[in-house]
Design a protein around this motif. Structure first.
Motif, PDB file in Angstrom:
ATOM      1  N   PHE A   1       4.928  18.966  -8.676  1.00 55.29           N
ATOM      2  CA  PHE A   1       6.047  18.446  -9.456  1.00 55.29           C
ATOM      3  C   PHE A   1       6.465  17.062  -8.957  1.00 55.29           C
ATOM      4  O   PHE A   1       6.589  16.837  -7.759  1.00 55.29           O
ATOM      5  CB  PHE A   1       7.229  19.411  -9.386  1.00 55.29           C
ATOM      6  N   ASP A   2       6.707  16.160  -9.905  1.00 55.16           N
ATOM      7  CA  ASP A   2       7.156  14.820  -9.545  1.00 55.16           C
ATOM      8  C   ASP A   2       7.863  14.201 -10.744  1.00 55.16           C
ATOM      9  O   ASP A   2       7.576  14.565 -11.896  1.00 55.16           O
ATOM     10  CB  ASP A   2       5.976  13.951  -9.129  1.00 55.16           C
ATOM     11  N   VAL A   3       8.780  13.281 -10.468  1.00 52.70           N
ATOM     12  CA  VAL A   3       9.498  12.577 -11.531  1.00 52.70           C
ATOM     13  C   VAL A   3       9.722  11.126 -11.118  1.00 52.70           C
ATOM     14  O   VAL A   3       9.735  10.794  -9.935  1.00 52.70           O
ATOM     15  CB  VAL A   3      10.878  13.224 -11.837  1.00 52.70           C
ATOM     16  N   MET A   4       9.888  10.275 -12.108  1.00 50.68           N
ATOM     17  CA  MET A   4      10.344   8.906 -11.869  1.00 50.68           C
ATOM     18  C   MET A   4      11.277   8.515 -12.997  1.00 50.68           C
ATOM     19  O   MET A   4      11.151   8.983 -14.126  1.00 50.68           O
ATOM     20  CB  MET A   4       9.174   7.921 -11.773  1.00 50.68           C
ATOM     21  N   ARG A   5      12.257   7.685 -12.672  1.00 46.96           N
ATOM     22  CA  ARG A   5      13.179   7.192 -13.697  1.00 46.96           C
ATOM     23  C   ARG A   5      13.570   5.767 -13.324  1.00 46.96           C
ATOM     24  O   ARG A   5      14.209   5.547 -12.303  1.00 46.96           O
ATOM     25  CB  ARG A   5      14.418   8.080 -13.820  1.00 46.96           C
ATOM     26  N   GLY A   6      13.165   4.834 -14.120  1.00 50.53           N
ATOM     27  CA  GLY A   6      13.386   3.416 -13.856  1.00 50.53           C
ATOM     28  C   GLY A   6      12.085   2.715 -13.514  1.00 50.53           C
ATOM     29  O   GLY A   6      11.783   1.644 -14.050  1.00 50.53           O
ATOM     30  N   GLU A   7      11.300   3.345 -12.627  1.00 53.59           N
ATOM     31  CA  GLU A   7      10.026   2.731 -12.238  1.00 53.59           C
ATOM     32  C   GLU A   7       9.049   2.646 -13.404  1.00 53.59           C
ATOM     33  O   GLU A   7       8.210   1.744 -13.460  1.00 53.59           O
ATOM     34  CB  GLU A   7       9.386   3.511 -11.086  1.00 53.59           C
ATOM     35  N   GLU A   8       9.156   3.593 -14.354  1.00 49.34           N
ATOM     36  CA  GLU A   8       8.245   3.557 -15.499  1.00 49.34           C
ATOM     37  C   GLU A   8       8.423   2.277 -16.313  1.00 49.34           C
ATOM     38  O   GLU A   8       7.463   1.762 -16.906  1.00 49.34           O
ATOM     39  CB  GLU A   8       8.441   4.801 -16.389  1.00 49.34           C
ATOM     40  N   THR A   9       9.642   1.734 -16.324  1.00 53.09           N
ATOM     41  CA  THR A   9       9.883   0.496 -17.066  1.00 53.09           C
ATOM     42  C   THR A   9       9.299  -0.696 -16.322  1.00 53.09           C
ATOM     43  O   THR A   9       8.808  -1.649 -16.941  1.00 53.09           O
ATOM     44  CB  THR A   9      11.391   0.314 -17.312  1.00 53.09           C
ATOM     45  N   GLN A  10       9.333  -0.667 -14.987  1.00 59.94           N
ATOM     46  CA  GLN A  10       8.649  -1.704 -14.214  1.00 59.94           C
ATOM     47  C   GLN A  10       7.137  -1.636 -14.450  1.00 59.94           C
ATOM     48  O   GLN A  10       6.478  -2.667 -14.571  1.00 59.94           O
ATOM     49  CB  GLN A  10       8.963  -1.554 -12.727  1.00 59.94           C
ATOM     50  N   LEU A  11       6.603  -0.437 -14.514  1.00 62.44           N
ATOM     51  CA  LEU A  11       5.180  -0.283 -14.815  1.00 62.44           C
ATOM     52  C   LEU A  11       4.872  -0.788 -16.227  1.00 62.44           C
ATOM     53  O   LEU A  11       3.807  -1.379 -16.467  1.00 62.44           O
ATOM     54  CB  LEU A  11       4.759   1.180 -14.674  1.00 62.44           C
ATOM     55  N   ALA A  12       5.802  -0.558 -17.145  1.00 63.08           N
ATOM     56  CA  ALA A  12       5.627  -1.088 -18.501  1.00 63.08           C
ATOM     57  C   ALA A  12       5.573  -2.610 -18.474  1.00 63.08           C
ATOM     58  O   ALA A  12       4.854  -3.235 -19.257  1.00 63.08           O
ATOM     59  CB  ALA A  12       6.747  -0.605 -19.416  1.00 63.08           C
ATOM     60  N   GLY A  13       6.327  -3.210 -17.561  1.00 62.46           N
ATOM     61  CA  GLY A  13       6.276  -4.660 -17.413  1.00 62.46           C
ATOM     62  C   GLY A  13       4.916  -5.145 -16.955  1.00 62.46           C
ATOM     63  O   GLY A  13       4.495  -6.268 -17.275  1.00 62.46           O
ATOM     64  N   LEU A  14       4.221  -4.297 -16.203  1.00 59.77           N
ATOM     65  CA  LEU A  14       2.876  -4.626 -15.750  1.00 59.77           C
ATOM     66  C   LEU A  14       1.894  -4.689 -16.915  1.00 59.77           C
ATOM     67  O   LEU A  14       0.963  -5.503 -16.917  1.00 59.77           O
ATOM     68  CB  LEU A  14       2.416  -3.594 -14.716  1.00 59.77           C
ATOM     69  N   VAL A  15       2.089  -3.838 -17.923  1.00 58.90           N
ATOM     70  CA  VAL A  15       1.155  -3.800 -19.061  1.00 58.90           C
ATOM     71  C   VAL A  15       1.660  -4.612 -20.251  1.00 58.90           C
ATOM     72  O   VAL A  15       0.987  -4.660 -21.289  1.00 58.90           O
ATOM     73  CB  VAL A  15       0.874  -2.345 -19.501  1.00 58.90           C
ATOM     74  N   ALA A  16       2.828  -5.240 -20.120  1.00 57.75           N
ATOM     75  CA  ALA A  16       3.409  -5.960 -21.259  1.00 57.75           C
ATOM     76  C   ALA A  16       2.479  -7.060 -21.772  1.00 57.75           C
ATOM     77  O   ALA A  16       2.407  -7.301 -22.982  1.00 57.75           O
ATOM     78  CB  ALA A  16       4.756  -6.556 -20.864  1.00 57.75           C
ATOM     79  N   ASP A  17       1.782  -7.721 -20.863  1.00 55.24           N
ATOM     80  CA  ASP A  17       0.863  -8.786 -21.267  1.00 55.24           C
ATOM     81  C   ASP A  17      -0.595  -8.352 -21.219  1.00 55.24           C
ATOM     82  O   ASP A  17      -1.494  -9.152 -21.443  1.00 55.24           O
ATOM     83  CB  ASP A  17       1.061 -10.007 -20.359  1.00 55.24           C
ATOM     84  N   ASN A  18      -0.833  -7.082 -20.879  1.00 51.22           N
ATOM     85  CA  ASN A  18      -2.191  -6.556 -20.810  1.00 51.22           C
ATOM     86  C   ASN A  18      -2.149  -5.081 -21.159  1.00 51.22           C
ATOM     87  O   ASN A  18      -2.090  -4.216 -20.288  1.00 51.22           O
ATOM     88  CB  ASN A  18      -2.777  -6.764 -19.415  1.00 51.22           C
ATOM     89  N   ALA A  19      -2.181  -4.790 -22.464  1.00 51.06           N
ATOM     90  CA  ALA A  19      -1.978  -3.419 -22.944  1.00 51.06           C
ATOM     91  C   ALA A  19      -3.036  -2.449 -22.448  1.00 51.06           C
ATOM     92  O   ALA A  19      -2.807  -1.238 -22.438  1.00 51.06           O
ATOM     93  CB  ALA A  19      -1.934  -3.406 -24.471  1.00 51.06           C
ATOM     94  N   SER A  20      -4.194  -2.953 -22.030  1.00 53.58           N
ATOM     95  CA  SER A  20      -5.271  -2.064 -21.587  1.00 53.58           C
ATOM     96  C   SER A  20      -5.412  -2.030 -20.072  1.00 53.58           C
ATOM     97  O   SER A  20      -6.447  -1.629 -19.552  1.00 53.58           O
ATOM     98  CB  SER A  20      -6.596  -2.513 -22.216  1.00 53.58           C
ATOM     99  N   PHE A  21      -4.364  -2.415 -19.354  1.00 57.26           N
ATOM    100  CA  PHE A  21      -4.451  -2.476 -17.888  1.00 57.26           C
ATOM    101  C   PHE A  21      -4.831  -1.120 -17.292  1.00 57.26           C
ATOM    102  O   PHE A  21      -4.297  -0.080 -17.683  1.00 57.26           O
ATOM    103  CB  PHE A  21      -3.106  -2.924 -17.302  1.00 57.26           C
ATOM    104  N   SER A  22      -5.747  -1.151 -16.341  1.00 60.59           N
ATOM    105  CA  SER A  22      -6.121   0.033 -15.567  1.00 60.59           C
ATOM    106  C   SER A  22      -6.090  -0.333 -14.092  1.00 60.59           C
ATOM    107  O   SER A  22      -6.470  -1.449 -13.714  1.00 60.59           O
ATOM    108  CB  SER A  22      -7.527   0.526 -15.948  1.00 60.59           C
ATOM    109  N   GLY A  23      -5.641   0.594 -13.271  1.00 63.04           N
ATOM    110  CA  GLY A  23      -5.618   0.332 -11.841  1.00 63.04           C
ATOM    111  C   GLY A  23      -4.565   1.155 -11.146  1.00 63.04           C
ATOM    112  O   GLY A  23      -3.909   2.012 -11.744  1.00 63.04           O
TER     113      GLY A  23
END
Length: 324
Positions: A132-154
């Protein structure tokens, strides 16, 4: 910013908000998604009841609002927690980061000037590394990582009191793990027997930096020795005549404790992962630099994304998806 309140009200298209446990930050953006205003408050989730959120948000952004019309507000973080304004239920992984707005909820407001969307966090019930694990807030920072690269992997790491490690595949979070590294360090340094030995480190000092890197490498290779190495810090303080005296002694031991804590995290997060790909660090520059030193010491390269830039870009991504 030198923009006047009248100019802000004329240009304002929407508002982005990052609402944490201890504070909140708001940005006013124009139709081109450029920031034209910024405000912050120490009224985080821990100091508010559900009925207080609307008034605090309105107090912070009231001067930005045009005379008529309704402004959209995208909110990430703890306002959407169960004990926050209104719960935005966690989205289970795998989740595409450009679809976070699909899980947004809208609290009922008494003021019709604002239309508020609370973004969800992410949840996980089972993975190769944890259950079990949760995150709240960090997912939006991760979304910022893919904002300019929708296919980002890593692999991405968000250092902090509770560090998050997330695996991304083609713009989606497929699994993640939380490590209580920052909290563990504080408990050991301030509430254990080590409190008599631990000072405040400074990785700009060569002695501290060397102690930190050495500790990372040692525990990364032998994580089962953590408990004995922790007590060894106290014994080293009492017995090791090679340590400097005074405040620098405590600083060196603090650097070693930090290295043990972060090295233990790395042994769990990336020991079995190939080190031919760079790990993306998102967050505070000083803390991410510490993680860069640690990761470099065990053979990994890093790239850095500022945490504020990431959360704002993630909120932009969510707003664009909402409009679409």
């Amino acid at each position: 910013m030198n923009t006047t309140a009248t100019e802000i009200a004329h240009q304002l298209a929407w508002i982005a908000v990052d609402w944490g446990s201890s504070n909140l930050r708001a940005w006013g953006l124009d139709k081109h998604d450029h920031v034209i205003a910024h405000a912050s408050s120490e009224k985080g989730m821990l100091s508010l009841k559900a009925a207080d959120y609307e008034a605090e948000l309105h107090r912070l952004v009231a001067d930005w609002l045009p005379e008529s019309g309704q402004i959209n507000v995208m909110v990430c973080g703890m306002a959407g927690a169960r004990q926050g304004w209104r719960e935005a239920a966690y989205l289970p992984v795998p989740t595409r980061l450009d679809q976070l707005s699909q899980g947004a909820v809208m609290p009922t407001l008494s003021n019709d000037r604002l239309r508020v969307y609370l973004l969800p966090g992410l949840s996980q019930t089972r993975s190769a590394f944890a259950h079990f694990d949760v995150m709240r807030g960090e997912e939006t920072q991760l979304a910022g990582l893919v904002a300019d690269n929708a296919s980002f992997s890593g692999l991405a790491c968000l250092p902090g009191t509770h560090a998050k490690w997330a695996t991304l595949e083609s713009g989606a979070v497929t699994e993640f793990t939380t490590y209580l590294t920052g909290e563990l360090y504080q408990l050991l340094a301030r509430q254990s027997v080590l409190q008599h030995s631990i000072g405040n480190d400074d990785l700009n000092d060569p002695a501290c930096r060397n102690a930190f890197i050495s500790a990372v490498s040692e525990i990364y290779e032998a994580p089962e020795t953590l408990s004995s190495r922790l007590f060894g810090l106290r014994a080293q303080d009492l017995l090791d005549g090679r340590l400097p005296s005074g405040e620098k002694r405590g600083a060196v031991l603090a650097a070693r404790l930090s290295g043990l804590a972060i090295g233990l995290e790395l042994s769990g997060a990336c020991h079995e992962r190939a080190n031919d790909a760079s790990i993306t660090l998102i967050g505070n520059q000083t803390l991410c630099h510490r993680y860069t030193l640690a990761l470099n010491a065990v053979g990994y390269q890093t790239q850095y994304l500022d945490g504020d830039d990431a959360v704002l870009n993630g909120l932009r991504l969510a707003y664009r998806a909402l409009k679409a």
